[in-house]
Design a protein around this motif. Structure first.
Motif, PDB file in Angstrom:
ATOM      1  N   ARG A  36      23.601  56.762  69.854  1.00  0.00           N
ATOM      2  CA  ARG A  36      22.844  58.021  70.602  1.00  0.00           C
ATOM      3  C   ARG A  36      21.964  57.613  71.975  1.00  0.00           C
ATOM      4  N   THR A  69      17.788  63.563  69.460  1.00  0.00           N
ATOM      5  CA  THR A  69      19.316  63.626  69.533  1.00  0.00           C
ATOM      6  C   THR A  69      19.716  62.898  70.877  1.00  0.00           C
ATOM      7  N   THR A 204      32.556  62.289  78.295  1.00  0.00           N
ATOM      8  CA  THR A 204      33.634  61.745  77.403  1.00  0.00           C
ATOM      9  C   THR A 204      34.851  61.486  78.570  1.00  0.00           C
ATOM     10  N   PHE A 242      38.198  63.155  70.894  1.00  0.00           N
ATOM     11  CA  PHE A 242      37.021  63.320  70.898  1.00  0.00           C
ATOM     12  C   PHE A 242      36.784  64.591  69.816  1.00  0.00           C
ATOM     13  N   GLY A 243      37.848  65.385  69.852  1.00  0.00           N
ATOM     14  CA  GLY A 243      37.949  66.647  68.756  1.00  0.00           C
ATOM     15  C   GLY A 243      38.062  65.750  67.326  1.00  0.00           C
ATOM     16  N   MET A 245      36.835  62.979  66.587  1.00  0.00           N
ATOM     17  CA  MET A 245      35.555  62.277  66.028  1.00  0.00           C
ATOM     18  C   MET A 245      34.341  63.544  65.865  1.00  0.00           C
ATOM     19  N   TRP A 246      34.588  64.787  66.254  1.00  0.00           N
ATOM     20  CA  TRP A 246      33.585  65.700  66.160  1.00  0.00           C
ATOM     21  C   TRP A 246      34.118  66.287  64.621  1.00  0.00           C
ATOM     22  N   TYR A 247      35.208  66.108  64.144  1.00  0.00           N
ATOM     23  CA  TYR A 247      35.686  66.918  62.879  1.00  0.00           C
ATOM     24  C   TYR A 247      35.184  65.915  61.888  1.00  0.00           C
ATOM     25  N   LEU A 249      32.195  63.786  62.116  1.00  0.00           N
ATOM     26  CA  LEU A 249      30.976  63.951  62.206  1.00  0.00           C
ATOM     27  C   LEU A 249      30.565  65.124  61.235  1.00  0.00           C
ATOM     28  N   LYS A 250      31.280  66.070  61.598  1.00  0.00           N
ATOM     29  CA  LYS A 250      30.941  67.360  60.817  1.00  0.00           C
ATOM     30  C   LYS A 250      31.134  67.271  59.396  1.00  0.00           C
TER      31      LYS A 250
END
Length: 277
Positions: A36, A69, A204, A242-243, A245-247, A249-250
């Motif tokens: 972060r 954040t 990104t 990126f998608g 990594m987002w998935y 993390l979710k």
């Protein structure tokens, strides 16, 4: 919509609080991290002010969580967004109907433009000027070389950092007051969110590099998989990563585990000749 270097202190935050924010902002990058970035230093700098604004422990914890954040900004102008965040938190502490999402939206919207300006001036201009003056004297054996380098770079730095604190707070208090009275907070939040997402997207594409060097075809007509994909939709692989990594993390994957996974997959793919520089 006016603001100045000497804002009116008629709420909870005073000049001494902002001066304390200035001093605590100096070691901000000492806790820089890959997950972060500047978030720990940012939150630590404004933590005493948050404690003052939120005597209730739960409210303080919620505010601190908001300020933890992801954030990244040129350190020399970091007090400007810090003070704006403080001004918005101050408004929130006195108005239960305040939209707290707008705090992060405004911070994110400012992150890219401020960093671009800060890096261009301090790293691209002032540092080179200071180095030129300091080096020309140092190679002649003059002690003024390192002294002038230090002064030329740091005097503007600390002036910017100090007055940026009051400028940011004055801007934040005046802007938020006028926005609240005009009733356009929802629009400001929406537009700030859009700009913020654009900044994240640009970061990104600028910071994430994936290059598939495996080739398809024979001889001169062969092309790498990377060039074929970029020829159809440039940046598609970066977007896909990126998608993913987002998935993850979710799905509550540990960020450290994700980084280790990327590290080992990258090393293995490079060894097999799939990925390259």
């Amino acid at each position: 919509m006016s603001f100045n270097m000497n804002p009116i202190y008629n709420k909870k935050i005073n000049k001494k609080d902002l001066q304390r924010l200035f001093w605590r902002s100096i070691p901000m990058e000492g806790s820089w991290n890959y997950e972060r970035m500047d978030n720990l230093g940012f939150a630590w700098a404004i933590m005493p002010l948050l404690k003052k604004l939120y005597p209730n422990q739960k409210d303080f914890a919620d505010a601190l969580t908001r300020e933890l954040t992801l954030y990244n900004v040129t350190p020399y102008i970091s007090t400007f967004p810090m003070a704006i965040a403080v001004a918005m938190e101050e408004t929130n502490s006195m108005d239960s109907s305040f939209n707290t999402n707008s705090i992060q939206d405004v911070k994110t919207a400012l992150m890219g433009p401020l960093s671009g300006i800060g890096d261009a001036f301090f790293w691209g201009t002032l540092r080179i000027l200071a180095t030129g003056v300091g080096t020309s004297l140092a190679i002649k054996g003059s002690i003024l070389g390192p002294i002038l380098f230090f002064l030329i770079f740091n005097i503007p730095h600390y002036l910017m950092r100090y007055y940026g604190t009051f400028l940011g707070y004055g801007l934040g208090t005046n802007v938020m007051s006028k926005i609240e009275k005009s009733g356009i907070m929802d629009k400001v939040t929406e537009y700030a969110s859009i700009v913020g997402m654009m900044v994240v997207g640009a970061m990104t594409m600028g910071m994430v590099k994936v290059n598939f060097v495996t080739k398809i075809g024979i001889g001169k007509s062969s092309q790498s998989i990377q060039s074929l994909i970029d020829g159809v939709i440039p940046g598609l692989i970066t977007l896909g990563l990126f998608g993913l990594m987002w998935y993850l993390l979710k799905k509550k994957w540990n960020p450290m585990l994700i980084m280790l996974l990327i590290l080992f997959v990258s090393i293995g793919a490079a060894y097999l000749g799939i990925l390259g520089a």
